[in-house]
Design a protein around this motif. Structure first.
Motif, PDB file in Angstrom:
ATOM      1  N   LEU A 102      60.414   1.202 -29.317  1.00  0.00           N
ATOM      2  CA  LEU A 102      59.637   0.001 -29.052  1.00  0.00           C
ATOM      3  C   LEU A 102      60.519  -1.195 -28.717  1.00  0.00           C
ATOM      4  O   LEU A 102      60.223  -1.949 -27.778  1.00  0.00           O
ATOM      5  CB  LEU A 102      58.767  -0.319 -30.275  1.00  0.00           C
ATOM      6  CG  LEU A 102      58.035  -1.655 -30.294  1.00  0.00           C
ATOM      7  CD1 LEU A 102      57.013  -1.734 -29.164  1.00  0.00           C
ATOM      8  CD2 LEU A 102      57.373  -1.888 -31.651  1.00  0.00           C
ATOM      9  N   ALA A 103      61.589  -1.390 -29.478  1.00  0.00           N
ATOM     10  CA  ALA A 103      62.399  -2.599 -29.325  1.00  0.00           C
ATOM     11  C   ALA A 103      63.846  -2.307 -29.675  1.00  0.00           C
ATOM     12  O   ALA A 103      64.182  -1.268 -30.237  1.00  0.00           O
ATOM     13  CB  ALA A 103      61.850  -3.709 -30.227  1.00  0.00           C
ATOM     14  N   VAL A 104      64.700  -3.273 -29.352  1.00  0.00           N
ATOM     15  CA  VAL A 104      66.125  -3.136 -29.626  1.00  0.00           C
ATOM     16  C   VAL A 104      66.434  -3.393 -31.102  1.00  0.00           C
ATOM     17  O   VAL A 104      67.470  -2.981 -31.607  1.00  0.00           O
ATOM     18  CB  VAL A 104      66.927  -4.077 -28.709  1.00  0.00           C
ATOM     19  CG1 VAL A 104      66.845  -5.525 -29.178  1.00  0.00           C
ATOM     20  CG2 VAL A 104      68.374  -3.645 -28.593  1.00  0.00           C
ATOM     21  N   SER A 105      65.523  -4.091 -31.799  1.00  0.00           N
ATOM     22  CA  SER A 105      65.737  -4.425 -33.206  1.00  0.00           C
ATOM     23  C   SER A 105      64.392  -4.698 -33.866  1.00  0.00           C
ATOM     24  O   SER A 105      63.378  -4.915 -33.181  1.00  0.00           O
ATOM     25  CB  SER A 105      66.618  -5.672 -33.336  1.00  0.00           C
ATOM     26  OG  SER A 105      65.932  -6.811 -32.829  1.00  0.00           O
ATOM     27  N   TYR A 108      62.864   9.364 -32.216  1.00  0.00           N
ATOM     28  CA  TYR A 108      61.945  10.502 -32.101  1.00  0.00           C
ATOM     29  C   TYR A 108      61.509  11.006 -33.477  1.00  0.00           C
ATOM     30  O   TYR A 108      60.318  11.179 -33.749  1.00  0.00           O
ATOM     31  CB  TYR A 108      62.608  11.655 -31.340  1.00  0.00           C
ATOM     32  CG  TYR A 108      62.677  11.492 -29.852  1.00  0.00           C
ATOM     33  CD1 TYR A 108      61.585  11.759 -29.041  1.00  0.00           C
ATOM     34  CD2 TYR A 108      63.865  11.105 -29.230  1.00  0.00           C
ATOM     35  CE1 TYR A 108      61.660  11.638 -27.654  1.00  0.00           C
ATOM     36  CE2 TYR A 108      63.952  10.976 -27.849  1.00  0.00           C
ATOM     37  CZ  TYR A 108      62.847  11.241 -27.069  1.00  0.00           C
ATOM     38  OH  TYR A 108      62.920  11.112 -25.702  1.00  0.00           O
ATOM     39  N   GLY A 109      62.484  11.275 -34.323  1.00  0.00           N
ATOM     40  CA  GLY A 109      62.163  11.796 -35.649  1.00  0.00           C
ATOM     41  C   GLY A 109      61.370  10.801 -36.477  1.00  0.00           C
ATOM     42  O   GLY A 109      60.417  11.179 -37.181  1.00  0.00           O
ATOM     43  N   ALA A 110      61.752   9.525 -36.428  1.00  0.00           N
ATOM     44  CA  ALA A 110      61.028   8.500 -37.180  1.00  0.00           C
ATOM     45  C   ALA A 110      59.578   8.410 -36.721  1.00  0.00           C
ATOM     46  O   ALA A 110      58.659   8.237 -37.537  1.00  0.00           O
ATOM     47  CB  ALA A 110      61.732   7.157 -37.020  1.00  0.00           C
ATOM     48  N   ASN A 111      59.354   8.542 -35.430  1.00  0.00           N
ATOM     49  CA  ASN A 111      58.008   8.496 -34.864  1.00  0.00           C
ATOM     50  C   ASN A 111      57.166   9.685 -35.324  1.00  0.00           C
ATOM     51  O   ASN A 111      56.022   9.530 -35.786  1.00  0.00           O
ATOM     52  CB  ASN A 111      58.129   8.469 -33.345  1.00  0.00           C
ATOM     53  CG  ASN A 111      56.796   8.484 -32.614  1.00  0.00           C
ATOM     54  OD1 ASN A 111      56.512   9.397 -31.841  1.00  0.00           O
ATOM     55  ND2 ASN A 111      55.968   7.479 -32.825  1.00  0.00           N
ATOM     56  N   MET A 131      56.036   0.189 -35.305  1.00  0.00           N
ATOM     57  CA  MET A 131      56.619  -0.845 -36.157  1.00  0.00           C
ATOM     58  C   MET A 131      57.313  -0.192 -37.352  1.00  0.00           C
ATOM     59  O   MET A 131      58.392  -0.631 -37.777  1.00  0.00           O
ATOM     60  CB  MET A 131      55.543  -1.821 -36.620  1.00  0.00           C
ATOM     61  CG  MET A 131      55.024  -2.742 -35.529  1.00  0.00           C
ATOM     62  SD  MET A 131      56.309  -3.746 -34.722  1.00  0.00           S
ATOM     63  CE  MET A 131      56.895  -4.737 -36.117  1.00  0.00           C
ATOM     64  N   THR A 132      56.721   0.872 -37.887  1.00  0.00           N
ATOM     65  CA  THR A 132      57.373   1.610 -38.969  1.00  0.00           C
ATOM     66  C   THR A 132      58.638   2.295 -38.467  1.00  0.00           C
ATOM     67  O   THR A 132      59.661   2.336 -39.162  1.00  0.00           O
ATOM     68  CB  THR A 132      56.409   2.647 -39.574  1.00  0.00           C
ATOM     69  OG1 THR A 132      55.263   1.974 -40.112  1.00  0.00           O
ATOM     70  CG2 THR A 132      57.074   3.449 -40.686  1.00  0.00           C
ATOM     71  N   VAL A 133      58.581   2.826 -37.245  1.00  0.00           N
ATOM     72  CA  VAL A 133      59.784   3.406 -36.633  1.00  0.00           C
ATOM     73  C   VAL A 133      60.906   2.381 -36.611  1.00  0.00           C
ATOM     74  O   VAL A 133      62.065   2.687 -36.953  1.00  0.00           O
ATOM     75  CB  VAL A 133      59.487   3.911 -35.203  1.00  0.00           C
ATOM     76  CG1 VAL A 133      60.789   4.304 -34.491  1.00  0.00           C
ATOM     77  CG2 VAL A 133      58.530   5.089 -35.235  1.00  0.00           C
ATOM     78  N   ASP A 170      66.045   0.185 -38.306  1.00  0.00           N
ATOM     79  CA  ASP A 170      66.759  -0.987 -38.816  1.00  0.00           C
ATOM     80  C   ASP A 170      67.479  -0.647 -40.115  1.00  0.00           C
ATOM     81  O   ASP A 170      68.658  -0.990 -40.307  1.00  0.00           O
ATOM     82  CB  ASP A 170      65.764  -2.129 -39.041  1.00  0.00           C
ATOM     83  CG  ASP A 170      66.422  -3.400 -39.536  1.00  0.00           C
ATOM     84  OD1 ASP A 170      67.166  -4.020 -38.761  1.00  0.00           O
ATOM     85  OD2 ASP A 170      66.188  -3.783 -40.703  1.00  0.00           O
ATOM     86  N   ALA A 171      66.775   0.056 -41.007  1.00  0.00           N
ATOM     87  CA  ALA A 171      67.380   0.453 -42.275  1.00  0.00           C
ATOM     88  C   ALA A 171      68.506   1.459 -42.061  1.00  0.00           C
ATOM     89  O   ALA A 171      69.535   1.419 -42.753  1.00  0.00           O
ATOM     90  CB  ALA A 171      66.312   1.049 -43.204  1.00  0.00           C
ATOM     91  N   ALA A 172      68.339   2.365 -41.099  1.00  0.00           N
ATOM     92  CA  ALA A 172      69.372   3.372 -40.828  1.00  0.00           C
ATOM     93  C   ALA A 172      70.648   2.728 -40.320  1.00  0.00           C
ATOM     94  O   ALA A 172      71.761   3.092 -40.751  1.00  0.00           O
ATOM     95  CB  ALA A 172      68.847   4.383 -39.814  1.00  0.00           C
ATOM     96  N   ARG A 173      70.523   1.761 -39.432  1.00  0.00           N
ATOM     97  CA  ARG A 173      71.716   1.071 -38.921  1.00  0.00           C
ATOM     98  C   ARG A 173      72.413   0.292 -40.036  1.00  0.00           C
ATOM     99  O   ARG A 173      73.643   0.275 -40.124  1.00  0.00           O
ATOM    100  CB  ARG A 173      71.335   0.157 -37.757  1.00  0.00           C
ATOM    101  CG  ARG A 173      71.028   0.894 -36.460  1.00  0.00           C
ATOM    102  CD  ARG A 173      70.846  -0.049 -35.289  1.00  0.00           C
ATOM    103  NE  ARG A 173      69.616  -0.811 -35.390  1.00  0.00           N
ATOM    104  CZ  ARG A 173      68.583  -0.682 -34.554  1.00  0.00           C
ATOM    105  NH1 ARG A 173      68.632   0.213 -33.581  1.00  0.00           N
ATOM    106  NH2 ARG A 173      67.510  -1.433 -34.680  1.00  0.00           N
ATOM    107  N   LYS A 174      71.621  -0.350 -40.892  1.00  0.00           N
ATOM    108  CA  LYS A 174      72.202  -1.089 -42.020  1.00  0.00           C
ATOM    109  C   LYS A 174      72.900  -0.140 -42.978  1.00  0.00           C
ATOM    110  O   LYS A 174      73.994  -0.429 -43.482  1.00  0.00           O
ATOM    111  CB  LYS A 174      71.107  -1.867 -42.762  1.00  0.00           C
ATOM    112  CG  LYS A 174      70.585  -3.067 -42.019  1.00  0.00           C
ATOM    113  CD  LYS A 174      69.482  -3.769 -42.813  1.00  0.00           C
ATOM    114  CE  LYS A 174      68.955  -4.992 -42.079  1.00  0.00           C
ATOM    115  NZ  LYS A 174      67.815  -5.620 -42.806  1.00  0.00           N
ATOM    116  N   SER A 175      72.268   0.994 -43.247  1.00  0.00           N
ATOM    117  CA  SER A 175      72.847   1.969 -44.168  1.00  0.00           C
ATOM    118  C   SER A 175      74.178   2.490 -43.653  1.00  0.00           C
ATOM    119  O   SER A 175      75.166   2.578 -44.399  1.00  0.00           O
ATOM    120  CB  SER A 175      71.877   3.142 -44.367  1.00  0.00           C
ATOM    121  OG  SER A 175      72.460   4.164 -45.140  1.00  0.00           O
ATOM    122  N   ALA A 176      74.224   2.831 -42.369  1.00  0.00           N
ATOM    123  CA  ALA A 176      75.466   3.347 -41.780  1.00  0.00           C
ATOM    124  C   ALA A 176      76.570   2.300 -41.809  1.00  0.00           C
ATOM    125  O   ALA A 176      77.741   2.615 -42.064  1.00  0.00           O
ATOM    126  CB  ALA A 176      75.203   3.817 -40.353  1.00  0.00           C
TER     127      ALA A 176
END
Length: 364
Positions: free
Chosen positions: A119-122, A209-212, A342-344, A349-355
């Motif tokens: 959906l979006a870049v962030s 894809y997986g998040a969706n 939006m949940t995706v 967002d959480a995955a990028r922060k976690s990494a």
């Protein structure tokens, strides 16, 4: 009396005619090679491409030569194209970063928008887009290739029927050898490996894809936590972004592993679903296997080869036309729906922060 009758007849005829006529569609940018899909789908006659926005005239000429449209349809800006043709909807095929500007331009004019995944870049951009869509009452749809896979829909159907017992684990794998190694066009490559324009590498490109799919299968339930690690296994090809990621999601009664990568030796989009009594393997778009446990490591397996989904659920642009015309209403958990995506974006967002931080992120 005759004038009143004539008025309602004209109103009814105009309404029906509008519903049956092709959707007036604008195409925003040609840099994303998924744009081939819109030109091929136009043959269905659900929509008509009334205008194209692409300032790179050399790129526009290549597509014009391939698909036989006139360069008189091509404009430098969205404002020019919209003023000239008044599209009912647009489909965006530019960078992920540009999705926000498309919605900012179109939503206030009441023009519906479909973007390519994600959906979006962030998450920040996504929230602005969501607010605009809600304020101006437009449809904001996200298109994924896997939305049209009959195997994914059959797998979810079997899961909901209890065919493998209660859900416990899902593994989703998506990706290919990497943008450079599969020789994508230079105008696509320029932004796909840019951390600003794409929001990341494989974690963004294929993690969505997986998040969706999980948000859909979990009926909109959000994960409790997100843990991710990323690697850069092709620094010579992807110097600014990750090219491999593993994302672990925990839910109340299940967990999931998403494995997006630009390092698979063979391109893939597949999913494994494990329940208390068996497993479902969506090996690709059309081949599905269902295994029922018969002992410690024994099982019975049923194999299926599925046909395409029924019209208009077999094509992104047919669905877009149906949604805009009001003949189909998307459920909030639907793969294309704004709420799902939006949940995706929360998960990504959480995955990028976690990494980046090297720790688990707990979602509110």
């Amino acid at each position: 009396m005759r004038l009143t009758f004539l008025f309602f007849y004209v109103l009814f005829f105009t309404t029906v005619s509008g519903q049956n006529s092709p959707l007036r569609l604008g195409v925003i940018s040609l840099t994303h090679t998924h744009v081939h899909g819109v030109f091929n789908s136009e043959k269905r006659e659900d929509f008509e491409i009334v205008g194209i926005v692409e300032p790179d005239k050399e790129l526009a000429q290549r597509y014009a030569d391939q698909y036989g449209f006139s360069l008189s349809k091509v404009y430098n800006t969205m404002d020019e194209m919209i003023e000239a043709h008044q599209p009912e909807a647009v489909s965006a095929f530019g960078t992920i970063y540009e999705h926000l500007s498309v919605v900012e331009t179109c939503a206030p004019r009441g023009i519906h928008v479909m973007v390519e995944k994600p959906l979006a870049v962030s998450l920040e951009h996504a929230k602005k887009m969501e607010a605009l869509a809600q304020k101006h009452k437009i449809h904001l749809i996200t298109n994924y290739e896997t939305t049209w896979y009959p195997t994914n829909h059959k797998a979810n159907e079997l899961l909901k029927e209890g065919a493998i017992g209660e859900l416990r684990k899902v593994v989703v794998r998506d990706g290919h050898k990497g943008p450079v190694r599969i020789n994508i066009s230079h105008e696509f490559l320029d932004w796909l490996i840019d951390p600003v324009q794409n929001g990341g590498g494989a974690i963004t490109d294929f993690g969505c894809y997986g998040a969706n799919l999980l948000t859909w299968m979990m009926d909109g339930e959000k994960p409790i936590s997100v843990t991710a690690v990323t690697q850069q296994l092709q620094p010579e090809n992807n110097p600014q972004v990750d090219d491999d990621a593993t994302i672990l999601l925990t839910y109340k009664n299940a967990n999931a592993v998403i494995q997006p990568s630009w390092d698979w030796p063979i391109g893939r989009k597949d999913m494994e679903i494990y329940g208390t009594d068996g497993a479902i393997y969506a090996d690709n778009g059309h081949q599905l296997r269902v295994r029922q446990s018969t002992g410690y490591d024994s099982y019975e397996e049923e194999q299926m080869v599925l046909n395409e989904r029924p019209y208009p659920y077999d094509d992104a642009f047919s669905l877009l036309a149906a949604v805009v015309r009001g003949t189909i209403e998307l459920e909030p958990t639907a793969l294309s729906a704004l709420e799902n995506n939006m949940t995706v974006m929360e998960i990504l967002d959480a995955a990028r922060k976690s990494a980046k931080k090297g720790r688990t992120i707990w979602l509110k």
